[in-house]
Write a protein that holds these residues in place. Structure first.
Motif, PDB file in Angstrom:
ATOM      1  N   GLN A 148       0.914  -1.332  -0.053  1.00 23.25           N
ATOM      2  CA  GLN A 148       0.101   0.170   0.050  1.00 23.25           C
ATOM      3  C   GLN A 148       0.784   1.491  -0.060  1.00 23.25           C
ATOM      4  O   GLN A 148       0.345   2.441  -0.014  1.00 23.25           O
ATOM      5  N   GLY A 149       2.291   1.123  -0.135  1.00 24.70           N
ATOM      6  CA  GLY A 149       3.022   2.236  -0.093  1.00 24.70           C
ATOM      7  C   GLY A 149       3.356   2.930   1.168  1.00 24.70           C
ATOM      8  O   GLY A 149       4.138   3.665   1.331  1.00 24.70           O
ATOM      9  N   VAL A 150       3.139   2.007   2.190  1.00 25.20           N
ATOM     10  CA  VAL A 150       3.607   2.458   3.547  1.00 25.20           C
ATOM     11  C   VAL A 150       4.856   2.053   3.886  1.00 25.20           C
ATOM     12  O   VAL A 150       5.254   0.879   3.863  1.00 25.20           O
ATOM     13  N   ILE A 151       5.715   3.011   4.339  1.00 23.38           N
ATOM     14  CA  ILE A 151       7.218   2.547   4.739  1.00 23.38           C
ATOM     15  C   ILE A 151       7.276   1.305   5.905  1.00 23.38           C
ATOM     16  O   ILE A 151       6.356   1.130   6.652  1.00 23.38           O
ATOM     17  N   ARG A 152       8.092   0.299   5.486  1.00 26.45           N
ATOM     18  CA  ARG A 152       8.371  -0.611   6.473  1.00 26.45           C
ATOM     19  C   ARG A 152       9.633  -0.087   7.712  1.00 26.45           C
ATOM     20  O   ARG A 152      10.482   0.608   7.127  1.00 26.45           O
ATOM     21  N   ILE A 153       9.294  -0.497   8.751  1.00 28.23           N
ATOM     22  CA  ILE A 153      10.006  -0.100   9.816  1.00 28.23           C
ATOM     23  C   ILE A 153      10.730  -1.411  10.610  1.00 28.23           C
ATOM     24  O   ILE A 153       9.941  -2.456  10.975  1.00 28.23           O
ATOM     25  N   GLY A 154      12.124  -1.426  10.668  1.00 24.84           N
ATOM     26  CA  GLY A 154      12.449  -2.458  11.251  1.00 24.84           C
ATOM     27  C   GLY A 154      12.243  -2.758  12.882  1.00 24.84           C
ATOM     28  O   GLY A 154      12.023  -1.648  13.432  1.00 24.84           O
ATOM     29  N   ARG A 155      12.523  -3.764  13.396  1.00 22.73           N
ATOM     30  CA  ARG A 155      12.182  -3.965  15.061  1.00 22.73           C
ATOM     31  C   ARG A 155      13.277  -2.869  15.423  1.00 22.73           C
ATOM     32  O   ARG A 155      12.932  -2.393  16.943  1.00 22.73           O
ATOM     33  N   ASP A 156      14.395  -2.586  15.171  1.00 25.91           N
ATOM     34  CA  ASP A 156      15.333  -1.774  15.404  1.00 25.91           C
ATOM     35  C   ASP A 156      15.136  -0.341  15.168  1.00 25.91           C
ATOM     36  O   ASP A 156      15.824   0.610  15.254  1.00 25.91           O
ATOM     37  N   TYR A 157      13.827   0.133  14.489  1.00 24.36           N
ATOM     38  CA  TYR A 157      13.335   1.355  14.184  1.00 24.36           C
ATOM     39  C   TYR A 157      14.106   1.776  12.876  1.00 24.36           C
ATOM     40  O   TYR A 157      14.202   3.053  12.610  1.00 24.36           O
ATOM     41  N   ARG A 158      14.659   0.958  12.116  1.00 21.88           N
ATOM     42  CA  ARG A 158      15.510   1.317  11.164  1.00 21.88           C
ATOM     43  C   ARG A 158      14.698   1.268   9.836  1.00 21.88           C
ATOM     44  O   ARG A 158      14.093   0.377   9.771  1.00 21.88           O
ATOM     45  N   LEU A 159      14.787   2.143   8.822  1.00 22.82           N
ATOM     46  CA  LEU A 159      14.302   2.022   7.585  1.00 22.82           C
ATOM     47  C   LEU A 159      15.131   1.668   6.493  1.00 22.82           C
ATOM     48  O   LEU A 159      16.212   1.784   6.324  1.00 22.82           O
ATOM     49  N   SER A 160      14.704   0.638   5.503  1.00 21.01           N
ATOM     50  CA  SER A 160      15.677  -0.061   4.503  1.00 21.01           C
ATOM     51  C   SER A 160      15.353   0.582   3.344  1.00 21.01           C
ATOM     52  O   SER A 160      14.093   1.037   3.144  1.00 21.01           O
ATOM     53  N   ALA A 161      16.173   0.433   2.374  1.00 21.29           N
ATOM     54  CA  ALA A 161      16.123   0.814   1.165  1.00 21.29           C
ATOM     55  C   ALA A 161      15.207  -0.509   0.275  1.00 21.29           C
ATOM     56  O   ALA A 161      15.507  -1.369   0.410  1.00 21.29           O
ATOM     57  N   ARG A 162      14.453   0.139  -0.698  1.00 23.26           N
ATOM     58  CA  ARG A 162      13.841  -0.997  -1.335  1.00 23.26           C
ATOM     59  C   ARG A 162      14.679  -1.688  -2.469  1.00 23.26           C
ATOM     60  O   ARG A 162      15.988  -1.001  -2.738  1.00 23.26           O
ATOM     61  N   LYS A 163      14.488  -2.356  -3.273  1.00 19.99           N
ATOM     62  CA  LYS A 163      15.312  -3.251  -4.010  1.00 19.99           C
ATOM     63  C   LYS A 163      15.760  -2.371  -5.238  1.00 19.99           C
ATOM     64  O   LYS A 163      15.045  -1.590  -5.645  1.00 19.99           O
ATOM     65  N   GLY A 164      17.305  -2.609  -5.428  1.00 21.21           N
ATOM     66  CA  GLY A 164      17.620  -1.470  -6.318  1.00 21.21           C
ATOM     67  C   GLY A 164      18.079  -0.369  -5.896  1.00 21.21           C
ATOM     68  O   GLY A 164      18.871   0.568  -6.536  1.00 21.21           O
TER      69      GLY A 164
END
Length: 447
Positions: free
Chosen positions: A379-395
């Motif tokens: 749905q386009g909502v950012i994913r947040i890691g358990r450690d509160y880190r945001l990751s880059a999408r593929k590529g």
């Protein structure tokens, strides 16, 4: 990469590369600053704050209002109760410990806790650049560094970022085009109200919402403006008592973060349904009682100062010769009513969460320049890691990036603007930062 000329205040920071830059220096990043110091982070750090000083809820410093959580749930105690930055030590060092204990209050006054936040912030002044509102965040592909530009034209460089921008106020669509000096969110309450009161005699004010803040504002208006008519508009039947059961309060335990984070989307919705009134659309017993008794007292004196329009939806807000007119739909009988000649409308309408709902946002606005690089769900909502880190999408590739707060949708109610888990979240971010950055080298500058 071009580097703008910086203000004299921050000239020593021009071109310098920091290991971590924190954006915002409110409670969340103050808790991180404490953790970086006490856990002996070896790298360089800088915090950018858009205001001229650290402020916590300055527009809601209402007489008698409290913080609604135990004072030991402060900036550091749950992580390190021996810290010099505890609320208890703040009272001790300011020679108020015994007087405070003698108050017999369940929760500290909001004004005193705001002073505590400023007191702690003062210890980290050397690590903060104030009057620096961030305008853009970009990644330089050559150096793989973040370049953070502020409204002054300053540019700051970092190997990692920790964002704590605060929550975005909800402004319902009916009020989107209204004049901001007459229709304003609670985050601007005291300042806007004072300006209006200087310009005209306030006769009728509407307060929209059914929360703790709505009641606090109504009480403040009632005490401050004895001749004022106050109209409350809310969807609910009446002000609802907050769920403060000891069992429900487990949502502010660290173990709940793991439980919630690891739950499926459907399970999270189910949890939210059961726990909604621990934090939303509800109020504490003391303010409910004070409002109810106050309305009864007015009735004894033949006054009708406060009107509650319950089970109501706002259809429109239109300007008139005497102010604004609200058109309100009674949802029970589906009848429309107009509330004319409103000098001001105060929106106690809450804050946006991350999500796809009508009042949600898919990512905080401060991330708009990085949005296409961020890993998101379907749905386009950012994913947040358990450690509160945001990751880059593929590529794509991103240096370490963290969201310090605003993570209620992923981590649960302890992230809903509460102090409860700030210090433990700061520890989690510290641990992840240390791992992501590895062996930190001495600070350098962009040539």
């Amino acid at each position: 990469m071009s580097v703008h000329k910086v203000n004299a205040r921050d000239s020593g920071r021009d071109r310098q590369v920091y290991d971590v830059i924190g954006i915002g220096f409110g409670p969340a990043n103050i808790a991180l600053a404490i953790a970086l110091e006490e856990l002996e982070f070896a790298g360089s750090r800088l915090f950018l704050e858009r205001h001229s000083s650290t402020k916590w809820q300055p527009e809601m410093m209402l007489a008698g209002s409290d913080i609604q959580n135990h004072p030991s749930r402060d900036l550091v105690t749950p992580r390190n109760p021996r810290s010099r930055y505890t609320f208890t030590n703040f009272l001790f060092e300011n020679d108020r410990l015994f007087e405070h204990l003698n108050l017999g209050l369940e929760f500290p006054l909001r004004s005193e806790f705001a002073e505590y936040v400023r007191w702690v912030a003062g210890f980290f002044a050397k690590d903060v650049a104030y009057n620096q509102a961030v305008t853009t965040i970009q990644v330089d592909p050559a150096s793989n560094l973040y370049c953070v530009t502020t409204q002054t034209g300053n540019q700051f460089f970092a190997r990692s970022l920790v964002l704590a921008p605060g929550r975005t106020p909800v402004i319902p669509q009916a009020f989107a085009d209204c004049a901001p000096d007459r229709v304003f969110h609670l985050t601007q309450y005291l300042g806007r109200l004072a300006q209006l009161a200087q310009q005209r005699e306030l006769k009728r004010v509407a307060v929209v919402g059914g929360s703790q803040s709505a009641i606090e504002i109504m009480l403040h208006l009632r005490h401050s403006y004895p001749q004022l008519e106050i109209i409350n508009v809310q969807r609910g039947y009446g002000f609802r008592l907050k769920d403060t059961s000891q069992f429900s309060e487990h949502v502010y335990f660290p173990a709940f973060v793991d439980q919630y984070y690891n739950s499926s989307a459907e399970a999270k919705k189910n949890i939210n349904r059961h726990l909604h009134y621990t934090n939303y659309s509800a109020a504490d017993a003391d303010v409910i009682s004070e409002l109810y008794v106050g309305m009864y007292e007015d009735k004894l004196q033949g006054k009708d100062r406060i009107t509650i329009k319950n089970l109501s939806e706002i259809q429109s807000c239109t300007p008139s010769a005497q102010g604004y007119t609200l058109t309100v739909l009674g949802t029970q009988g589906q009848t429309a009513e107009q509330l004319p000649d409103l000098d001001a409308i105060v929106l106690a309408t809450g804050f946006r969460n991350l999500g796809t709902g009508a009042q949600d946002e898919r990512f905080p606005a401060i991330l708009r320049d990085l949005a296409e690089s961020l890993d998101c769900d379907a749905q386009g909502v950012i994913r947040i890691g358990r450690d509160y880190r945001l990751s880059a999408r593929k590529g794509y590739s991103l240096p370490a990036l963290y969201l310090n707060g605003l993570c209620e949708s992923s981590h649960g109610y302890g992230d809903a603007g509460s102090f409860s888990l700030l210090s433990l979240r700061a520890r989690d971010i510290f641990n992840s930062l240390s791992e992501q950055l590895g062996q930190v080298e001495p600070a350098e500058r962009i040539a």
